[in-house]
Scaffold this active site. Structure first.
Site: not given
Ligand code: NAD
Length: 321
Positions: A50, A147
């Site tokens: 991660d 984004y």
């Protein structure tokens, strides 16, 4: 042998980039929070990490105890317009954390060259007939969605490390990319995959729903072309953010017509309300072309390779349901 780490190797473009780097003779380590859903990774080794966690990033950039020569940072919380407009908090948190920790880890470890995958979403909206935007036209900044803002922040983050910490950085702003092994259902799929799925599920003479009025203009780049552009940029001396995309500008309706044609089906389009995003995207490709790179495939070439793959996914999923 040169070594490369590809972050986001369990995703669509990262998977194809591992393939290209293997062909170019690299030892490749893929890193992702998940494995590729559709195909075994071509990477020499694959680590499940991660990358929001700084220690995982430090682990990611080392191959056999030494810093990798090159890091390709493609990991992101990512999807098509439906996802981008509904998951703003996740994008602003998760992608920013990955980008902050990855550039820090790469620079600390002594990685020579760092690639960051930005997006054409950093640009403002355009209209049909508008001038082609060059890379400098990203400022004054007015991206259409969060984004795009996160990508701009991450670009600036990487560039500040290049200026102050001596790491070589290359940044590409990708146009829409499509090809096999990309997400094709579930809400994160992008327009070409969604249209291929809808056409594959429709009968000949049937109807599909398309978000918006179908007139939005886009550039769709076939994934081997995009990966070739990333590699050319990494080998080059171009240190500024660089657009990578095909020169073919098409409307969303033209995309549908191309897919239907490749599928050999007659398809009616029903335009419905939905998150379309910007009206137009016209970007100059001069900077990436200065490396000698050119897109080798038309939209139709790419759809001819992508549609049969999605059609097969639709068929096998229906059979196993
Ligand atoms: P993708 O979603 O298929 O791949 C992204 C990968 O990042 C996924 O496999 C995901 O699991 C991984 N990831 C996300 N969070 C992570 C974490 N915390 N730790 C480790 N891995 C994590 O997306 P893609 O289409 O392959 O896009 C790759 C990159 O290119 C992204 O940065 C995206 O923003 C950028 N981009 C893509 C397009 C496009 O059309 N596909 C266009 C512009 C920019």
């Amino acid at each position: 042998m040169k070594t490369a780490v590809v972050c986001g190797a369990g995703g669509f473009i990262g998977h194809h980039l591992c393939d290209l780097l293997k062909t170019e003779g690299y030892f490749v380590r893929g890193v992702d929070i998940k494995e590729q859903e559709f195909a075994p990774s071509p990477a020499d080794e694959f680590a499940l990490l991660d990358l929001r966690d700084p220690d995982s990033c430090r682990q990611a950039v080392r191959i056999g105890g030494a810093a990798a020569d090159e890091v390709y940072q493609l990991a992101a919380d990512m999807g098509g317009m439906g996802f981008i407009h509904s998951a703003e908090c996740e994008i602003m948190t998760n992608s920013a954390l990955v980008n902050i920790h990855m550039i820090n880890a790469a620079s600390e470890a002594g990685v020579s060259r760092y690639f960051f995958s930005s997006s054409a979403c950093v640009y403002r909206d355009q209209e049909e007939g508008d001038v082609y935007l060059s890379e400098e036209d990203a400022y004054p900044a007015f991206p259409d969605n969060e984004y795009g803002w996160e990508k701009l922040y991450a670009e600036r983050m990487a560039l500040s490390f290049a200026r102050n910490r001596g790491i070589e950085v290359r940044i590409a702003r990708f146009q829409n990319c499509f090809g096999p092994y990309g997400t094709w259902r579930g809400g994160r799929e992008k327009a070409p995959a969604a249209i291929c799925r809808k056409v594959a599920m429709a009968n000949d003479g049937g109807e599909i729903e398309v978000w918006g009025d179908g007139s939005a203009l886009r550039v769709y780049t076939y994934v081997p072309d995009l990966c070739g552009g990333v590699f050319a940029l990494m080998q080059s001396d171009v240190t500024e953010p660089t657009n990578i995309g095909s020169d073919e500008i098409v409307s969303v309706d033209q995309l549908v017509t191309t897919v239907a044609d490749v599928a050999g089906k007659s398809i009616e389009i029903r335009h419905v309300e939905g998150p379309v995003g910007v009206q137009a995207r016209y970007h100059s490709g001069d900077r990436i072309k200065s490396t000698g790179w050119r897109a080798q495939h038309t939209l139709r070439d790419g759809i001819e390779a992508t549609y049969p793959w999605i059609e097969e996914q639709v068929r096998t999923t229906a059979m196993s349901a």
